[in-house]
Design an enzyme around this catalytic site. Structure first.
Site, PDB file in Angstrom:
ATOM      1  CB  VAL A 163      49.833  29.745  60.059  1.00 29.69           C
ATOM      2  CG1 VAL A 163      49.458  30.385  58.722  1.00 29.69           C
ATOM      3  CG2 VAL A 163      51.300  29.316  60.039  1.00 29.69           C
ATOM      4  CD  GLU A 164      44.130  29.496  59.279  1.00 28.91           C
ATOM      5  OE1 GLU A 164      43.579  30.606  59.167  1.00 28.91           O
ATOM      6  OE2 GLU A 164      44.262  28.714  58.330  1.00 28.91           O
ATOM      7  CB  THR A 165      44.143  33.238  65.034  1.00 27.60           C
ATOM      8  OG1 THR A 165      44.382  32.081  65.860  1.00 27.60           O
ATOM      9  CG2 THR A 165      43.022  32.952  64.060  1.00 27.60           C
TER      10      THR A 165
END
Length: 330
Positions: free
Chosen positions: A108-110
């Site tokens: 989700v982050e990167t």
């Protein structure tokens, strides 16, 4: 908190005063903080991105979910799991945090390191420290938070021998595969590949170990579910009372039942506190779907310590578990 007119902070009185305060606190007699804060640039796009949507704007969990639970990210997650299976298992055994959750967060982050951010962290943090959008309901507190993160970035840079202008990240100053803020990089970062230094920009192993350590530190409990499905007993439903604490686990299963929320049989035996989590699905008056509700456990709340959003937590959970299901089918 008025916006200063210049495009940089070299002549910004509050920024320079803060820089000198940092130099004194850190005993940097060479003026390290002032030297670099003078080079920070005010970034209008950062201000725009941090400005909250107008009050009453409905959120949409289904739309948010579809941004992350989609084929490209699932396949990238599967590749990440295959390439780093041994490290994920080691982190799971050492920290008690499941591999699927680590995979969900980094995805989700990167997108597993594909999108780590293009903003100079020095500029983003200085902008949010001294020109945080006044429309935000917690502008003063958030401004103070970003001042502390700016100081942490300067400390991290000095310790690692990296110019503060070299770090790239999100518009909020988060960096690396796991998008750690500078203070978290220093507090929870782990040299998990054993090369002698913590590199969350280029080392998936360090990112895996650091995410696991972070979640452990915030109280992740191995074996506890993150949430349960719910059904409503409309005759007894006290929705406002249940939603008042937001995502903070507050009610035991028996109390939730007395207020009209039915849990599945295994959920009724849950020993810890629960929160009724509400996810909007757009504006019902304009074709939106009914809201989604789950009962979040303490582990759900731990995920929101990474990002204080129930939408984020649910996306992380669903992505991580979907990737795990693909991995088990291999």
């Amino acid at each position: 908190m008025g916006t200063f007119s210049t495009a940089c902070y070299a002549q910004h009185p509050a920024a320079l005063a803060f820089a000198r305060e940092i130099d004194a606190q850190e005993s940097w007699t060479d003026g390290w903080a002032e030297r670099w804060i003078r080079q920070a640039q005010r970034h209008p796009q950062v201000i725009r991105l941090m400005t909250p949507a107008p009050a009453g704007t409905p959120r949409n969990w289904n739309v948010y979910r579809d941004r992350f639970i989609e084929p490209r990210r699932l396949q990238a997650g599967l590749r990440f799991w295959r390439e780093h299976e041994a490290t994920l298992r080691r982190a799971e055994q050492e920290f008690g945090v499941p591999a699927w959750l680590i995979v969900g967060i980094i995805g989700v982050e990167t997108l597993y390191g594909q999108h780590t951010g293009t903003f100079r962290a020095l500029d983003a943090l200085a902008t949010l420290a001294f020109d945080f959008p006044a429309e935000h309901p917690r502008a003063e507190q958030r401004s103070a938070f970003f001042r502390s993160e700016l100081q942490a970035l300067l400390r991290l840079s000095r310790e690692q021998g990296v110019p503060p202008t070299a770090w790239l990240g999100s518009y909020a100053g988060a960096m690396g595969l796991p998008q750690f803020m500078p203070s978290n990089w220093m507090r929870y970062g782990v040299d998990y590949d054993g090369d002698g230094h913590i590199d969350l920009l280029n080392s998936p192993a360090d990112a895996i170990g650091s995410v696991a350590r972070y979640l452990q530190a915030f109280g992740w409990q191995s074996g506890m579910p993150t949430h349960y499905p719910v059904e409503f007993d409309l005759d007894r439903l006290a929705l406002d009372a249940l939603l008042a604490p937001s995502i903070l686990p507050t009610f035991d299963a028996q109390t939730m039942a007395s207020k009209g929320v039915r849990l599945p049989s295994h959920g009724r035996e849950h020993a810890g506190p629960l929160a009724l989590v509400e996810l909007e699905n757009g504006d019902p008056a304009r074709g939106g779907a009914p809201r989604t509700y789950v009962a979040g456990t303490q582990n759900f709340y731990v995920i929101t310590r990474y990002n204080q959003s129930s939408y984020y937590a649910m996306a992380v959970i669903e992505l991580g578990q979907a990737v795990e299901a693909l991995w088990r089918q291999r």
